[in-house]
Design a protein around this motif. Sequence first.
Motif, PDB file in Angstrom:
ATOM      1  N   GLN A 203      -9.550   9.903   5.943  1.00 26.23           N
ATOM      2  CA  GLN A 203     -10.804   9.920   4.869  1.00 26.23           C
ATOM      3  C   GLN A 203     -10.293  10.236   3.502  1.00 26.23           C
ATOM      4  N   GLU A 204      -9.134  10.245   3.134  1.00 28.06           N
ATOM      5  CA  GLU A 204      -8.581  10.613   1.891  1.00 28.06           C
ATOM      6  C   GLU A 204      -7.413   9.418   1.536  1.00 28.06           C
ATOM      7  N   ALA A 205      -7.096   9.811   0.200  1.00 26.92           N
ATOM      8  CA  ALA A 205      -5.902   9.084  -0.350  1.00 26.92           C
ATOM      9  C   ALA A 205      -4.627   9.433   0.536  1.00 26.92           C
ATOM     10  N   GLY A 206      -3.720   8.400   0.543  1.00 25.99           N
ATOM     11  CA  GLY A 206      -2.552   8.686   1.073  1.00 25.99           C
ATOM     12  C   GLY A 206      -1.593   9.782   0.487  1.00 25.99           C
ATOM     13  N   TRP A 207      -0.558  10.165   1.206  1.00 21.70           N
ATOM     14  CA  TRP A 207       0.301  11.284   0.725  1.00 21.70           C
ATOM     15  C   TRP A 207       0.865  11.154  -0.736  1.00 21.70           C
ATOM     16  N   LEU A 208       1.486   9.910  -0.943  1.00 21.71           N
ATOM     17  CA  LEU A 208       2.233   9.593  -2.109  1.00 21.71           C
ATOM     18  C   LEU A 208       1.035   9.482  -3.396  1.00 21.71           C
TER      19      LEU A 208
ATOM     20  N   ASN B  54      -1.875  11.354  -3.183  1.00 25.16           N
ATOM     21  CA  ASN B  54      -2.152  12.670  -3.409  1.00 25.16           C
ATOM     22  C   ASN B  54      -1.174  13.323  -4.513  1.00 25.16           C
ATOM     23  N   VAL B  55       0.054  12.876  -4.284  1.00 23.38           N
ATOM     24  CA  VAL B  55       1.127  13.790  -5.045  1.00 23.38           C
ATOM     25  C   VAL B  55       1.235  13.577  -6.451  1.00 23.38           C
ATOM     26  N   ILE B  56       1.131  12.179  -6.729  1.00 21.21           N
ATOM     27  CA  ILE B  56       1.324  11.580  -7.939  1.00 21.21           C
ATOM     28  C   ILE B  56       0.597  10.849  -8.782  1.00 21.21           C
ATOM     29  N   GLY B  57      -1.047  10.712  -8.021  1.00 24.01           N
ATOM     30  CA  GLY B  57      -2.129   9.819  -8.588  1.00 24.01           C
ATOM     31  C   GLY B  57      -2.606  10.558  -9.543  1.00 24.01           C
ATOM     32  N   GLN B  58      -3.843   9.986 -10.410  1.00 27.67           N
ATOM     33  CA  GLN B  58      -4.421  10.517 -11.461  1.00 27.67           C
ATOM     34  C   GLN B  58      -4.867  11.782 -11.133  1.00 27.67           C
ATOM     35  N   ARG B  59      -5.536  12.110 -10.011  1.00 29.73           N
ATOM     36  CA  ARG B  59      -6.359  13.302  -9.687  1.00 29.73           C
ATOM     37  C   ARG B  59      -5.330  14.518  -9.549  1.00 29.73           C
ATOM     38  N   SER B  60      -4.263  14.209  -8.966  1.00 27.74           N
ATOM     39  CA  SER B  60      -3.206  15.208  -8.882  1.00 27.74           C
ATOM     40  C   SER B  60      -2.690  15.710 -10.160  1.00 27.74           C
ATOM     41  N   ILE B  61      -2.342  14.742 -11.000  1.00 23.43           N
ATOM     42  CA  ILE B  61      -2.053  14.996 -12.297  1.00 23.43           C
ATOM     43  C   ILE B  61      -3.024  15.860 -13.121  1.00 23.43           C
ATOM     44  N   GLU B  62      -4.053  15.614 -12.899  1.00 21.28           N
ATOM     45  CA  GLU B  62      -5.366  16.319 -13.612  1.00 21.28           C
ATOM     46  C   GLU B  62      -5.511  17.636 -13.151  1.00 21.28           C
ATOM     47  N   LYS B  63      -5.332  17.786 -11.874  1.00 22.44           N
ATOM     48  CA  LYS B  63      -5.404  18.971 -11.177  1.00 22.44           C
ATOM     49  C   LYS B  63      -4.378  19.965 -11.488  1.00 22.44           C
ATOM     50  N   ASN B  64      -3.255  19.210 -11.739  1.00 18.58           N
ATOM     51  CA  ASN B  64      -1.826  20.064 -12.014  1.00 18.58           C
ATOM     52  C   ASN B  64      -1.671  20.513 -13.485  1.00 18.58           C
ATOM     53  N   PHE B  65      -2.120  19.587 -14.253  1.00 19.85           N
ATOM     54  CA  PHE B  65      -1.739  19.852 -15.807  1.00 19.85           C
ATOM     55  C   PHE B  65      -3.008  19.909 -16.636  1.00 19.85           C
TER      56      PHE B  65
ATOM     57  N   GLU C 105       0.923  -1.264  -0.241  1.00 18.94           N
ATOM     58  CA  GLU C 105      -0.027   0.229  -0.145  1.00 18.94           C
ATOM     59  C   GLU C 105       0.957   1.323  -0.136  1.00 18.94           C
ATOM     60  N   ILE C 106       1.436   1.380  -1.097  1.00 22.24           N
ATOM     61  CA  ILE C 106       2.627   2.533  -1.033  1.00 22.24           C
ATOM     62  C   ILE C 106       2.044   3.880  -1.291  1.00 22.24           C
ATOM     63  N   GLY C 107       0.693   3.873  -1.744  1.00 24.14           N
ATOM     64  CA  GLY C 107       0.112   5.248  -1.704  1.00 24.14           C
ATOM     65  C   GLY C 107       0.079   5.974  -0.291  1.00 24.14           C
ATOM     66  N   SER C 108       0.311   5.179   0.458  1.00 27.02           N
ATOM     67  CA  SER C 108       0.326   5.765   1.948  1.00 27.02           C
ATOM     68  C   SER C 108       1.706   6.166   2.219  1.00 27.02           C
ATOM     69  N   THR C 109       2.593   6.047   1.465  1.00 35.12           N
ATOM     70  CA  THR C 109       3.849   6.395   1.860  1.00 35.12           C
ATOM     71  C   THR C 109       4.045   7.765   2.153  1.00 35.12           C
ATOM     72  N   ILE C 110       4.800   8.438   3.084  1.00 31.45           N
ATOM     73  CA  ILE C 110       4.955   9.782   3.414  1.00 31.45           C
ATOM     74  C   ILE C 110       6.264  10.202   3.381  1.00 31.45           C
ATOM     75  N   PHE C 111       6.567  11.125   2.536  1.00 25.42           N
ATOM     76  CA  PHE C 111       7.890  12.237   2.533  1.00 25.42           C
ATOM     77  C   PHE C 111       7.912  13.475   3.292  1.00 25.42           C
ATOM     78  N   ASP C 112       6.762  13.710   3.824  1.00 29.71           N
ATOM     79  CA  ASP C 112       6.443  14.987   4.321  1.00 29.71           C
ATOM     80  C   ASP C 112       6.363  14.855   5.933  1.00 29.71           C
ATOM     81  N   LEU C 113       7.317  15.282   6.473  1.00 36.33           N
ATOM     82  CA  LEU C 113       7.318  15.289   8.020  1.00 36.33           C
ATOM     83  C   LEU C 113       6.264  15.953   8.682  1.00 36.33           C
ATOM     84  N   ASP C 114       5.662  16.698   8.102  1.00 40.94           N
ATOM     85  CA  ASP C 114       4.337  17.442   8.729  1.00 40.94           C
ATOM     86  C   ASP C 114       2.983  17.065   8.444  1.00 40.94           C
ATOM     87  N   TYR C 115       3.105  16.032   7.396  1.00 41.41           N
ATOM     88  CA  TYR C 115       2.117  15.527   6.857  1.00 41.41           C
ATOM     89  C   TYR C 115       1.101  15.000   7.927  1.00 41.41           C
TER      90      TYR C 115
END
Length: 382
Positions: A257-262, A264-275, A242-252
């Motif tokens: 109730q939401e997808a994990g840190w990783l 949120n960063v590189i999943g489809q929804r993040s790509i769609e939001k940013n690009f 379950e690497i979607g929950s991997t965290i590289f942010d010490l303050d996270y």
Amino acid sequence: MNTYVASHLKYMNRQQVYQLIKNTERISKAEITKQTGISPPTVIKIINFLLEKELVVMLGEVETAIGRRPHMLQINTRHMYAVSFVLEGDFLSMGIVDILGKVLCKDTIRIKPDYSYIMERIKRELIDDLLKKAGISRKQIFGLGIALTVIYDDDKKLISNAPLISREDELSMVPDMEELSSGNKLIVMVENDTNAQAIGEFRSGGYREKDDILFVSIGTGLGAGLILDGKLRRGSRYMCGEIGSTIFDLDYQCNGQEAGWLENVIGQRSIEKNFGVNVINSGRPLSLKEREEICHYMDRTIALCIHNINACLDCKNVILGGKMVEALGQPLIDSVNRCLSDMYGGHTPVCRESSEDVGLVGMAWLLIDRKIREILMEGVDG
């Protein structure tokens, strides 16, 4: 010899002969005896059993340089089939697979990512539509496998952590599995989608029996399938990968109730939001500029995740797959490898999945292995 030892030997002999026939295009009884070291009378009994169960077929005589012309045996690929369904985001892939893991017929449809809706469609029409397309009857189907973007507890038959299929709470799969199985007495199995992809890659990618694979899948969600010494690792809570929950942010801080840190960063929804483009569902090819920008946005984070995992596991084979990788192609693989080289010169190169069908094939192999074991175990205590 006690009963247990005798029955175990009977099963092992059957398995050895079956595996030899499976791994050989065609083979004679004499060659089976030679290669296995099992006595000729026992080999004949096993072959007769396999013929009776229609797992193998006898071919006609073949020409040889000298001597008698032996009959040859091969696996019967036209007797029984598995049906696989693999959900990834808004796409449901489905296929019919023979007992050698070959996909005979497949299709992919857009579908609402809702568990109840998907199961209703499978029960009501999708199985029959696929069988009709392949020209196969329900009587020829022995198993049905469904791979979902969930955590699946195989002991309790429970799915959890399933927001991508509109399920917030734990759900028992037992009622749906029993309904799908009843009437046809099908083997029904459920698995995490990335685990199914990892199994399919392992079984169809030319790996050795004890090889390791770290399979990272990037699609609507983000996950990893891990095979160590040839065996799938699920974990004590079925959360391995379950690497979607991997965290590289010490303050996270996760609110649960939401997808994990990783993710949120590189999943489809993040790509769609940013690009401003849905890479998986856009319906058009990406421009070169879009592809380069998205790969650059994702590559270092993916590389960091892979490096940290493999620093602990030291897997020989690292594979990238999933709908996002299919859409971005080799440029993403190359970009991740460049980042890994920058981070650590002795990194394991990342490769692309061997086929876009690895999920279908992996789900089918889970069913095939169980069915073959059931057949080979028949009468071993007698």
